[in-house]
Design a protein around this motif. Structure first.
Motif, PDB file in Angstrom:
ATOM      1  N   THR A 135      -0.271  -9.956   7.982  1.00  0.00           N
ATOM      2  CA  THR A 135      -0.864  -9.421   6.750  1.00  0.00           C
ATOM      3  C   THR A 135      -0.321  -8.032   6.486  1.00  0.00           C
ATOM      4  O   THR A 135       0.192  -7.371   7.392  1.00  0.00           O
ATOM      5  CB  THR A 135      -2.401  -9.364   6.847  1.00  0.00           C
ATOM      6  N   ARG A 136      -0.433  -7.600   5.245  1.00  0.00           N
ATOM      7  CA  ARG A 136      -0.072  -6.230   4.881  1.00  0.00           C
ATOM      8  C   ARG A 136      -1.235  -5.323   5.241  1.00  0.00           C
ATOM      9  O   ARG A 136      -2.393  -5.720   5.159  1.00  0.00           O
ATOM     10  CB  ARG A 136       0.192  -6.114   3.379  1.00  0.00           C
ATOM     11  N   THR A 137      -0.942  -4.111   5.658  1.00  0.00           N
ATOM     12  CA  THR A 137      -1.995  -3.141   5.951  1.00  0.00           C
ATOM     13  C   THR A 137      -1.810  -1.930   5.045  1.00  0.00           C
ATOM     14  O   THR A 137      -0.690  -1.605   4.643  1.00  0.00           O
ATOM     15  CB  THR A 137      -1.939  -2.668   7.417  1.00  0.00           C
TER      16      THR A 137
ATOM     17  N   LEU B 251       4.421 -13.345   4.146  1.00  0.00           N
ATOM     18  CA  LEU B 251       3.493 -12.626   3.284  1.00  0.00           C
ATOM     19  C   LEU B 251       3.567 -13.061   1.820  1.00  0.00           C
ATOM     20  O   LEU B 251       3.028 -12.399   0.957  1.00  0.00           O
ATOM     21  CB  LEU B 251       3.770 -11.114   3.367  1.00  0.00           C
TER      22      LEU B 251
ATOM     23  N   THR C   4       7.825 -11.311   8.468  1.00  0.00           N
ATOM     24  CA  THR C   4       7.206 -10.671   7.307  1.00  0.00           C
ATOM     25  C   THR C   4       7.390 -11.510   6.047  1.00  0.00           C
ATOM     26  O   THR C   4       6.693 -11.301   5.064  1.00  0.00           O
ATOM     27  CB  THR C   4       7.764  -9.256   7.078  1.00  0.00           C
TER      28      THR C   4
ATOM     29  N   PRO D 228       1.899   2.196   4.304  1.00  0.00           N
ATOM     30  CA  PRO D 228       1.493   0.817   4.577  1.00  0.00           C
ATOM     31  C   PRO D 228       2.428   0.160   5.583  1.00  0.00           C
ATOM     32  O   PRO D 228       3.516   0.664   5.862  1.00  0.00           O
ATOM     33  CB  PRO D 228       1.585   0.136   3.214  1.00  0.00           C
ATOM     34  N   GLY D 229       1.977  -0.945   6.106  1.00  0.00           N
ATOM     35  CA  GLY D 229       2.789  -1.653   7.089  1.00  0.00           C
ATOM     36  C   GLY D 229       2.353  -3.091   7.211  1.00  0.00           C
ATOM     37  O   GLY D 229       1.901  -3.698   6.240  1.00  0.00           O
ATOM     38  N   HIS D 230       2.458  -3.626   8.426  1.00  0.00           N
ATOM     39  CA  HIS D 230       2.121  -5.016   8.681  1.00  0.00           C
ATOM     40  C   HIS D 230       1.214  -5.119   9.902  1.00  0.00           C
ATOM     41  O   HIS D 230       1.316  -4.317  10.828  1.00  0.00           O
ATOM     42  CB  HIS D 230       3.379  -5.848   8.943  1.00  0.00           C
TER      43      HIS D 230
ATOM     44  N   ASP E 151      -1.380 -15.001  -0.944  1.00  0.00           N
ATOM     45  CA  ASP E 151      -2.554 -14.128  -0.807  1.00  0.00           C
ATOM     46  C   ASP E 151      -3.394 -14.488   0.410  1.00  0.00           C
ATOM     47  O   ASP E 151      -4.160 -13.687   0.891  1.00  0.00           O
ATOM     48  CB  ASP E 151      -3.419 -14.229  -2.065  1.00  0.00           C
TER      49      ASP E 151
ATOM     50  N   ASP F 129       4.379   0.229  10.850  1.00  0.00           N
ATOM     51  CA  ASP F 129       4.525   0.860   9.543  1.00  0.00           C
ATOM     52  C   ASP F 129       5.494   0.010   8.732  1.00  0.00           C
ATOM     53  O   ASP F 129       5.950  -1.042   9.193  1.00  0.00           O
ATOM     54  CB  ASP F 129       4.968   2.323   9.681  1.00  0.00           C
ATOM     55  N   ASP F 130       5.803   0.432   7.536  1.00  0.00           N
ATOM     56  CA  ASP F 130       6.665  -0.367   6.665  1.00  0.00           C
ATOM     57  C   ASP F 130       8.089  -0.510   7.195  1.00  0.00           C
ATOM     58  O   ASP F 130       8.814  -1.411   6.800  1.00  0.00           O
ATOM     59  CB  ASP F 130       6.690   0.237   5.252  1.00  0.00           C
TER      60      ASP F 130
END
Length: 181
Positions: A92-94, A65, A62, A102-104, A68, A24-25
């Motif tokens: 990547t971001r999720t 990131l 992180t 959102p998270g990674h 793009d 998660d974030d």
């Protein structure tokens, strides 16, 4: 009946050649694949709900990131036994799992076998260069000695061809070894 989540979990666990970890974030692990278990030695239950930084040596990547198009970067992961694991990691971001925050997403590929192969290649090229250079140096030396003797024009052409091709081979050996460093 399978849900999309069941299918996604099946795909993630089938990719045993890669460690797939989602957070998660806040960096709390929410997905830890079978491939991650195999690569790092942690059982899934031990990692789920903990911070992702436990599996990274150094900072969690992180910061990767910033583009793009995420690119694989070499990172060092930390196995359960404390042994460093060289890996190529894409981050990547999720959008979040099941509507959560959102998270990674971290996808890591083991680099140990690649490093072993590169080391073997280096050793082979080093040995090959040594094994070729010694007799080639001898051939070139004899060609130079022959070139100093009174020879016919045709014999001089032969000796020059031997010397020219020997120097070309020596140059190729040097390039091969230089390109391998």
């Amino acid at each position: 009946m399978s849900t999309n989540r069941d299918v996604a979990e099946g795909l993630i666990d089938a990719a045993t050649g890669h460690a797939i970890v989602a957070t998660d974030d806040d960096g709390v692990v929410v997905v830890f694949s079978r491939g991650a278990e195999l690569l790092l030695g942690y059982p899934r239950d031990e990692v789920l709900g903990s911070k992702v930084d436990r599996i990274f040596d150094g900072d969690v990547p992180t910061a990767d990131l910033d583009t793009d198009a995420p690119a694989p970067r070499e990172r060092t992961l930390r196995g359960r036994d404390g042994v460093p694991v060289p890996a190529q990691v894409v981050v990547t971001r999720t959008p979040g799992v099941e509507g959560g925050p959102p998270g990674h997403l971290f996808v890591a590929t083991d680099m140990i076998e690649r490093r072993r192969a590169e080391q073997l290649q280096d050793e082979l090229i080093g040995q090959l260069g040594h094994d070729l250079r010694s007799p080639l140096t001898s051939v070139l030396g004899y060609a130079q000695l022959l070139g100093a003797e009174p020879l016919t024009e045709e014999q001089h052409r032969y000796v020059n061809a031997i010397e020219r091709n020997g120097r070309r081979l020596l140059h190729l050996i040097n390039e091969l070894q230089a390109g391998n460093q």
